[in-house]
Scaffold this motif. Structure first.
Motif, PDB file in Angstrom:
ATOM      1  N   GLY A  18       0.832  -1.186   0.000  1.00  0.00           N
ATOM      2  CA  GLY A  18       0.000   0.000   0.000  1.00  0.00           C
ATOM      3  C   GLY A  18       0.873   1.245   0.000  1.00  0.00           C
ATOM      4  N   GLU A  19       0.300   2.355  -0.404  1.00  0.00           N
ATOM      5  CA  GLU A  19       1.067   3.592  -0.543  1.00  0.00           C
ATOM      6  C   GLU A  19       1.651   4.028   0.800  1.00  0.00           C
ATOM      7  N   GLY A  20       2.936   4.374   0.783  1.00  0.00           N
ATOM      8  CA  GLY A  20       3.598   4.901   1.964  1.00  0.00           C
ATOM      9  C   GLY A  20       4.199   3.870   2.888  1.00  0.00           C
ATOM     10  N   GLY A  21       4.025   2.584   2.598  1.00  0.00           N
ATOM     11  CA  GLY A  21       4.522   1.545   3.482  1.00  0.00           C
ATOM     12  C   GLY A  21       5.845   0.959   3.037  1.00  0.00           C
ATOM     13  N   THR A  29      13.162   5.753   8.009  1.00  0.00           N
ATOM     14  CA  THR A  29      12.197   5.976   6.930  1.00  0.00           C
ATOM     15  C   THR A  29      12.090   4.727   6.055  1.00  0.00           C
ATOM     16  N   PRO A  30      10.934   4.508   5.434  1.00  0.00           N
ATOM     17  CA  PRO A  30      10.796   3.371   4.524  1.00  0.00           C
ATOM     18  C   PRO A  30      11.833   3.369   3.408  1.00  0.00           C
ATOM     19  N   ALA A  31      12.173   4.548   2.875  1.00  0.00           N
ATOM     20  CA  ALA A  31      13.138   4.624   1.776  1.00  0.00           C
ATOM     21  C   ALA A  31      14.517   4.156   2.231  1.00  0.00           C
ATOM     22  N   GLU A  32      14.948   4.597   3.425  1.00  0.00           N
ATOM     23  CA  GLU A  32      16.249   4.164   3.942  1.00  0.00           C
ATOM     24  C   GLU A  32      16.238   2.666   4.228  1.00  0.00           C
ATOM     25  N   TYR A  33      15.151   2.200   4.816  1.00  0.00           N
ATOM     26  CA  TYR A  33      14.997   0.766   5.098  1.00  0.00           C
ATOM     27  C   TYR A  33      15.092  -0.041   3.810  1.00  0.00           C
ATOM     28  N   ALA A  34      14.400   0.409   2.778  1.00  0.00           N
ATOM     29  CA  ALA A  34      14.398  -0.306   1.500  1.00  0.00           C
ATOM     30  C   ALA A  34      15.794  -0.360   0.889  1.00  0.00           C
ATOM     31  N   ARG A  35      16.540   0.741   0.956  1.00  0.00           N
ATOM     32  CA  ARG A  35      17.900   0.744   0.420  1.00  0.00           C
ATOM     33  C   ARG A  35      18.767  -0.283   1.138  1.00  0.00           C
ATOM     34  N   ASN A  36      18.624  -0.350   2.459  1.00  0.00           N
ATOM     35  CA  ASN A  36      19.424  -1.308   3.225  1.00  0.00           C
ATOM     36  C   ASN A  36      19.048  -2.750   2.893  1.00  0.00           C
ATOM     37  N   VAL A  37      17.745  -3.017   2.818  1.00  0.00           N
ATOM     38  CA  VAL A  37      17.277  -4.378   2.544  1.00  0.00           C
ATOM     39  C   VAL A  37      17.681  -4.824   1.145  1.00  0.00           C
ATOM     40  N   VAL A  38      17.408  -3.983   0.158  1.00  0.00           N
ATOM     41  CA  VAL A  38      17.733  -4.348  -1.225  1.00  0.00           C
ATOM     42  C   VAL A  38      19.235  -4.524  -1.398  1.00  0.00           C
ATOM     43  N   ALA A  64      -8.397  -5.423  -2.885  1.00  0.00           N
ATOM     44  CA  ALA A  64      -9.285  -4.871  -3.914  1.00  0.00           C
ATOM     45  C   ALA A  64      -9.607  -3.391  -3.692  1.00  0.00           C
ATOM     46  N   HIS A  65      -9.669  -2.953  -2.434  1.00  0.00           N
ATOM     47  CA  HIS A  65     -10.061  -1.577  -2.150  1.00  0.00           C
ATOM     48  C   HIS A  65      -8.888  -0.598  -2.208  1.00  0.00           C
ATOM     49  N   GLU A  66      -7.665  -1.091  -2.366  1.00  0.00           N
ATOM     50  CA  GLU A  66      -6.493  -0.221  -2.304  1.00  0.00           C
ATOM     51  C   GLU A  66      -6.159   0.384  -3.666  1.00  0.00           C
ATOM     52  N   PRO A  67      -5.816   1.670  -3.708  1.00  0.00           N
ATOM     53  CA  PRO A  67      -5.415   2.296  -4.980  1.00  0.00           C
ATOM     54  C   PRO A  67      -4.077   1.756  -5.449  1.00  0.00           C
ATOM     55  N   ARG A  68      -3.816   1.830  -6.753  1.00  0.00           N
ATOM     56  CA  ARG A  68      -2.585   1.277  -7.309  1.00  0.00           C
ATOM     57  C   ARG A  68      -1.805   2.243  -8.187  1.00  0.00           C
ATOM     58  N   GLU A  69      -2.316   3.471  -8.327  1.00  0.00           N
ATOM     59  CA  GLU A  69      -1.644   4.415  -9.222  1.00  0.00           C
ATOM     60  C   GLU A  69      -0.222   4.716  -8.790  1.00  0.00           C
ATOM     61  N   HIS A  70       0.051   4.700  -7.468  1.00  0.00           N
ATOM     62  CA  HIS A  70       1.400   4.973  -6.999  1.00  0.00           C
ATOM     63  C   HIS A  70       2.386   3.908  -7.472  1.00  0.00           C
ATOM     64  N   LEU A  71       1.868   2.761  -7.876  1.00  0.00           N
ATOM     65  CA  LEU A  71       2.713   1.675  -8.383  1.00  0.00           C
ATOM     66  C   LEU A  71       2.745   1.660  -9.909  1.00  0.00           C
ATOM     67  N   THR A  72       1.563   1.641 -10.498  1.00  0.00           N
ATOM     68  CA  THR A  72       1.498   1.513 -11.958  1.00  0.00           C
ATOM     69  C   THR A  72       2.112   2.721 -12.663  1.00  0.00           C
ATOM     70  N   ASN A  73       1.995   3.897 -12.052  1.00  0.00           N
ATOM     71  CA  ASN A  73       2.599   5.087 -12.653  1.00  0.00           C
ATOM     72  C   ASN A  73       4.120   5.012 -12.648  1.00  0.00           C
ATOM     73  N   ALA A  74       4.664   4.158 -11.792  1.00  0.00           N
ATOM     74  CA  ALA A  74       6.115   3.973 -11.722  1.00  0.00           C
ATOM     75  C   ALA A  74       6.576   2.771 -12.538  1.00  0.00           C
ATOM     76  N   GLY A  75       5.649   2.168 -13.306  1.00  0.00           N
ATOM     77  CA  GLY A  75       6.014   1.016 -14.128  1.00  0.00           C
ATOM     78  C   GLY A  75       6.114  -0.282 -13.359  1.00  0.00           C
ATOM     79  N   ILE A  76       5.423  -0.353 -12.229  1.00  0.00           N
ATOM     80  CA  ILE A  76       5.444  -1.541 -11.373  1.00  0.00           C
ATOM     81  C   ILE A  76       4.138  -2.318 -11.572  1.00  0.00           C
ATOM     82  N   HIS A  77       4.238  -3.630 -11.742  1.00  0.00           N
ATOM     83  CA  HIS A  77       3.050  -4.465 -11.911  1.00  0.00           C
ATOM     84  C   HIS A  77       2.278  -4.553 -10.596  1.00  0.00           C
TER      85      HIS A  77
END
Length: 269
Positions: A6-9, A212-221, A31-44
């Motif tokens: 979901g957006e922001g997580g 922050t999620p962004a810093e966490y993601a950089r470390n994990v990836v 089903a109820h969650e928006p997906r534009e934050h993903l699809t607009n970035a080219g993410i399935h």
């Protein structure tokens, strides 16, 4: 790579980070969650509920249509939380948590393991320091993460001969959406913890010092894309003290620390 985001997580941040590294990223949403934050970035983005076999079977079918040599990692989401004392716990709430936080990852691996083995991929489970220490009011969430850690431990041994790595991420305090479900929660009026009702109400509304999620993601990836990633990778605020304490201090250290932090001696008055 497949996870709920979901957006922001955490999932959203991981999706963006993997995409930036050239991965084809597969995400799931309810089903109820928006997906534009993903699809607009080219993410399935696919609709799927990890508590339902039919949804994960359909997801697997959709993923097989997307052929890419960097579609090799499956990450299970951080899950849902339920904050409450152990003795006041509504068991149905805990059953919901286990369905998502533990049985969800199990279901994903059950359906996706042929693809993982063929692709020599990785399974990355998002655990928590809550599965390591007795964090007060978090007993139920802690139990799901402890279960995930130890399931992942054995899964790692079993999958290694098949060419699949399994990584447990021990997450610290990360700024995510997981606490939103608890906002406004109160102790039962007849609880033995009623003297701490005000403290409990403030606790579920807390804004802790977090990574922050962004810093966490950089470390994990950065870790999981290594040729030989760590079996357990600790990252995020508080992981340093938790890892040190779990390694070198007696278990009762946490009793003293959390009793003091949560003012539990007030119950003795």
């Amino acid at each position: 790579m497949s996870f709920s985001c979901g957006e922001g997580g955490i999932g959203h941040a991981l999706a963006v980070e993997f995409k930036s590294k050239g991965y084809t990223v597969i995400t799931t949403l309810l089903a109820h969650e928006p997906r534009e934050h993903l699809t607009n970035a080219g993410i399935h983005a696919f609709t799927a509920d990890v508590t339902k076999d039919e949804d994960i079977e359909e997801l697997r079918h959709n993923v097989t249509k997307i052929s890419n040599d960097k579609l090799a990692v499956m990450v299970n989401n951080a899950g849902i939380a339920y904050t409450m004392t152990a003795i006041d716990t509504e068991i149905r709430e805990v059953e919901k948590m286990f369905a998502v936080n533990v049985f969800g990852p199990m279901r994903m691996v059950r359906f996706f393991h042929p693809l993982l083995i063929r692709g020599q991929g990785k399974i990355v489970n998002v655990g928590s320091v809550g599965g390591i220490v007795p964090y007060v009011y978090g007993c139920n969430y802690n139990a799901t993460k402890a279960a995930l850690h130890h399931w992942g431990n054995t899964l790692r041994v079993e999958m290694k001969p098949l060419g699949v790595d399994v990584v447990n991420i021990i997450s610290g305090e990360i700024s995510t959406n997981v606490l939103k479900r608890d906002q406004g929660r109160r102790l039962p009026e007849n609880s033995y913890y009623a003297p701490l009702a005000e403290e409990f109400a403030k606790h579920v509304q807390r804004t802790p010092h977090t990574t922050t999620p962004a810093e966490y993601a950089r470390n994990v990836v950065g870790e999981v894309t290594k040729k030989s990633p760590s079996a357990w990778f600790w990252t995020g605020a508080t992981t340093g003290i938790v890892r040190f304490g779990d390694t070198f201090l007696p278990k009762t250290f946490w009793d003293w620390m959390f009793t003091r932090e949560f003012n539990l001696n007030k119950l003795r008055a």
